[in-house]
Design an enzyme around this catalytic site. Structure first.
Site, PDB file in Angstrom:
ATOM      1  N   ASP A  10       1.212   5.047  -4.855  1.00  0.00           N
ATOM      2  CA  ASP A  10       1.114   3.885  -5.725  1.00  0.00           C
ATOM      3  C   ASP A  10       0.515   2.760  -4.889  1.00  0.00           C
ATOM      4  O   ASP A  10       0.492   2.835  -3.644  1.00  0.00           O
ATOM      5  CB  ASP A  10       2.506   3.497  -6.241  1.00  0.00           C
ATOM      6  CG  ASP A  10       2.475   2.269  -7.126  1.00  0.00           C
ATOM      7  OD1 ASP A  10       1.658   2.245  -8.063  1.00  0.00           O
ATOM      8  OD2 ASP A  10       3.255   1.341  -6.875  1.00  0.00           O
ATOM      9  N   ASP A  12       0.462  -1.277  -5.950  1.00  0.00           N
ATOM     10  CA  ASP A  12       1.178  -2.554  -6.034  1.00  0.00           C
ATOM     11  C   ASP A  12       2.649  -2.389  -5.673  1.00  0.00           C
ATOM     12  O   ASP A  12       3.385  -1.632  -6.317  1.00  0.00           O
ATOM     13  CB  ASP A  12       1.060  -3.121  -7.447  1.00  0.00           C
ATOM     14  CG  ASP A  12      -0.356  -3.567  -7.762  1.00  0.00           C
ATOM     15  OD1 ASP A  12      -0.835  -4.511  -7.118  1.00  0.00           O
ATOM     16  OD2 ASP A  12      -0.991  -2.957  -8.646  1.00  0.00           O
ATOM     17  N   ASP A 169       7.461   2.888  -5.751  1.00  0.00           N
ATOM     18  CA  ASP A 169       8.384   1.787  -5.506  1.00  0.00           C
ATOM     19  C   ASP A 169       9.167   1.372  -6.750  1.00  0.00           C
ATOM     20  O   ASP A 169      10.021   0.494  -6.669  1.00  0.00           O
ATOM     21  CB  ASP A 169       7.624   0.560  -4.984  1.00  0.00           C
ATOM     22  CG  ASP A 169       6.685  -0.015  -6.053  1.00  0.00           C
ATOM     23  OD1 ASP A 169       5.707   0.679  -6.411  1.00  0.00           O
ATOM     24  OD2 ASP A 169       6.944  -1.119  -6.540  1.00  0.00           O
TER      25      ASP A 169
END
Length: 226
Positions: A10, A12, A169
């Site tokens: 991922d 961001d 996240d």
């Protein structure tokens, strides 16, 4: 299990802490108008394309005729100001260097726009060249928690799910990775560290916490001394 051949990241909040600057800029705007934007409210947008509109919510709370264009422009400027301080998160550079040494393929898999990813990679002068970037580019149908982006990344890299590890996240990202049958490592940030990330196979406080070799051994089901 199969040998790990690829790492899917991922962007961001995982590679670069962009989530906090985005949230903080909105939260400050809310504070100016006497209201709070909680992390719980904001968390629904993390890792996906969510219809939640912070400006519409602020308008409803204030019951005022807001100068929305001016406020959005000011918020964006503040977000970019905060973002200037953000580089690769702790442990990311070492992980990427180890992936190159092990000749693993790498991808960025994101619900954000490709232009945003490329802009930030250029801003931080990221020394690692990813094999592919798979992005939603505004398409909610493929955005996480749908597994579509991960399925596309696997296809683009020429590997199957058992040969890859996903790094995430957020709950939305983890759901997407697991729906694509991937081994998933969760590394929360300031926005997501209070969220439920228990669907991940492993949760780390930082990528500095362990080595890539140890994570690969875990994903492959091989006993590791690390």
């Amino acid at each position: 299990m199969a040998q790990i051949k690829a790492l899917l990241f991922d962007f961001d909040g995982l590679l670069v802490e962009t989530e906090w600057s985005d949230y903080k800029a909105w939260a400050e705007l809310y504070e100016e108008h006497g209201h709070d934007l909680t992390l719980e409210e904001w968390s629904v947008v993390v890792g996906t394309i969510n219809p939640f509109d912070p400006m519409a919510k602020l308008r409803d709370l204030t019951e005022l005729d807001l100068e929305e264009d001016e406020l959005r422009a000011r918020r964006l400027a503040r977000k970019m100001e905060l973002l200037e301080a953000e580089q690769l998160r702790p442990g990311v550079q070492a992980c990427l260097e180890q992936s190159r040494e092990l000749r693993l393929r790498t991808a960025i898999v994101t619900s954000s726009a490709r232009s945003w990813i490329e802009k930030n990679l250029e801003r931080i002068a990221c020394p690692h060249e990813f094999d592919i970037i798979v992005s939603a580019d505004g398409d909610r149908a493929v955005a996480k928690p749908s597994p579509a982006l991960y399925s596309n990344a696997l296809s683009g890299l020429g590997v199957v799910a058992a040969e890859a590890i996903a790094f995430e996240d957020s709950p939305n990202g983890i759901k997407a990775a697991k729906a694509a049958s991937l081994f998933c490592v969760a590394v929360p940030n300031r926005v997501t560290d209070s969220l439920d990330l228990s669907q991940a196979d492993i949760q780390l406080s930082s990528l500095e916490e362990t080595s890539l070799q140890a994570l690969i051994a875990e994903a492959e089901g091989v006993p590791s001394a690390s």
